[in-house]
Design an enzyme around this catalytic site. Sequence first.
Site, short mmCIF file in Angstrom:
data_model
loop_
_atom_site.label_atom_id
_atom_site.label_comp_id
_atom_site.label_asym_id
_atom_site.label_seq_id
_atom_site.Cartn_x
_atom_site.Cartn_y
_atom_site.Cartn_z
N LYS A 10 143.61 51.35 53.41
CA LYS A 10 143.46 51.58 54.85
C LYS A 10 143.68 50.30 55.63
CE LYS A 10 139.52 54.61 54.03
NZ LYS A 10 138.08 54.73 54.01
N LYS A 36 138.02 40.83 50.49
CA LYS A 36 137.84 41.21 51.90
C LYS A 36 137.52 40.00 52.76
CE LYS A 36 136.57 46.07 51.76
NZ LYS A 36 135.53 47.06 52.02
N LYS A 91 147.21 47.61 46.03
CA LYS A 91 146.83 49.03 46.12
C LYS A 91 147.10 49.60 47.52
CE LYS A 91 142.05 48.63 47.52
NZ LYS A 91 140.72 49.15 47.56
#
Length: 343
Positions: A208, A121, A205
């Site tokens: 969102k 992230k 994956k």
Amino acid sequence: MSDRPHEYHGPERVFSGVQPSGALHLGNYLGALKKFVTLQDRHDCLFCIVDLHAITVWQDPGDLADQTRHIAAAYLASGVDPGKAIIYAQSRVSAHTELAWYLNCVARIGWLNRMTQFRDKAGRNSERMSVGLYDYPVLQAADILAFKATHVPVGEDQKQHLELSRDIAAKFNNDFNVPGFFPLPEPLISGPGARIMSLRDGSGKMSKSDPSDMSRINLTDDADTIARKFRKAKTDPGVIPENPEALGDRPELANLIGIYAALADMSDQAVLEQYAGEGFGVFKPALAELAVEKLRPVTELMGRYLADPAEIDRILLCGADSADEIATPILAEVCDIIGFWKG
Ligand code: TYM
């Protein structure tokens, strides 16, 4: 369920959470929500909307409460029953933040440095990320341990965080010489749907945060959008093979077969037997039709719940009271074990 957590002799309890940080997608539904529904009949379950986790990255204050209601509506529409499971918002139960602090003093910096999700992230900007994002997995451990939860249904991407929760629980038990005080929570990951990949890239994956909306099926997508996204999903020129071994080097196909299997409650093998020899011109429309058939009732029900926010709020307030009742005595014991002054 799986093995009894080591040395822990308390009751079994299930805990899981979803962040209110954007529209839910098929990965969230198959990896988490669908599993919640099957667990609630036979186990004590808490399903939390983890808004404290969501604010580790910027959330618009004007949207956060509605995003929380949105996840609550998705839980309810998927079949989570507030008469069977506790549904609540994390920020309403202070045990989460309180225990997170105590566990911050148990967890080691080296353990957090190994968390791949933070690195993914933060990328090269880790110095500019919030301390909360770095500490996120300790709060996650606190979520689970505040209720002495023994089992945690999640997607595969949460495996490392669950391992950290176990390490933190074991270290607390060991440091304070209270064997079996906290259970070592077991992740419930297996089964179809545990790892749904992007429709544009079979090695990443479904997420969102992917900038391409074509990479995911959102729970709010309409039938045409779902059909278009599957039609455009990346594939290869081959046909559907007969046995699962042939999926090994065809990640995009493996993902579509896995999605079909998870939606239809079938094995990959059974899906392959049904479509062996067919091309994508047949398989993709069949997959889209199945997805619409399974998701439409959820989407419609979500809409109905969202039209009555007062009812959602009532369910969340009631859930917060029940969660608080379970966590308060556990936190009192934790304070005793640490040795705080009681006055
Ligand atoms: P979150 O909000 O990112 O995702 C919610 C759930 O969806 C699963 N998931 C997937 N499953 C399969 N395929 C995918 N592509 C996919 N993407 C997401 C996630 O594994 C998760 O189960 N850290 C958690 C929230 C959390 C939590 C907890 C979970 C906070 N505290 C305590 C369990 C226990 C998260 O980010 O979920």
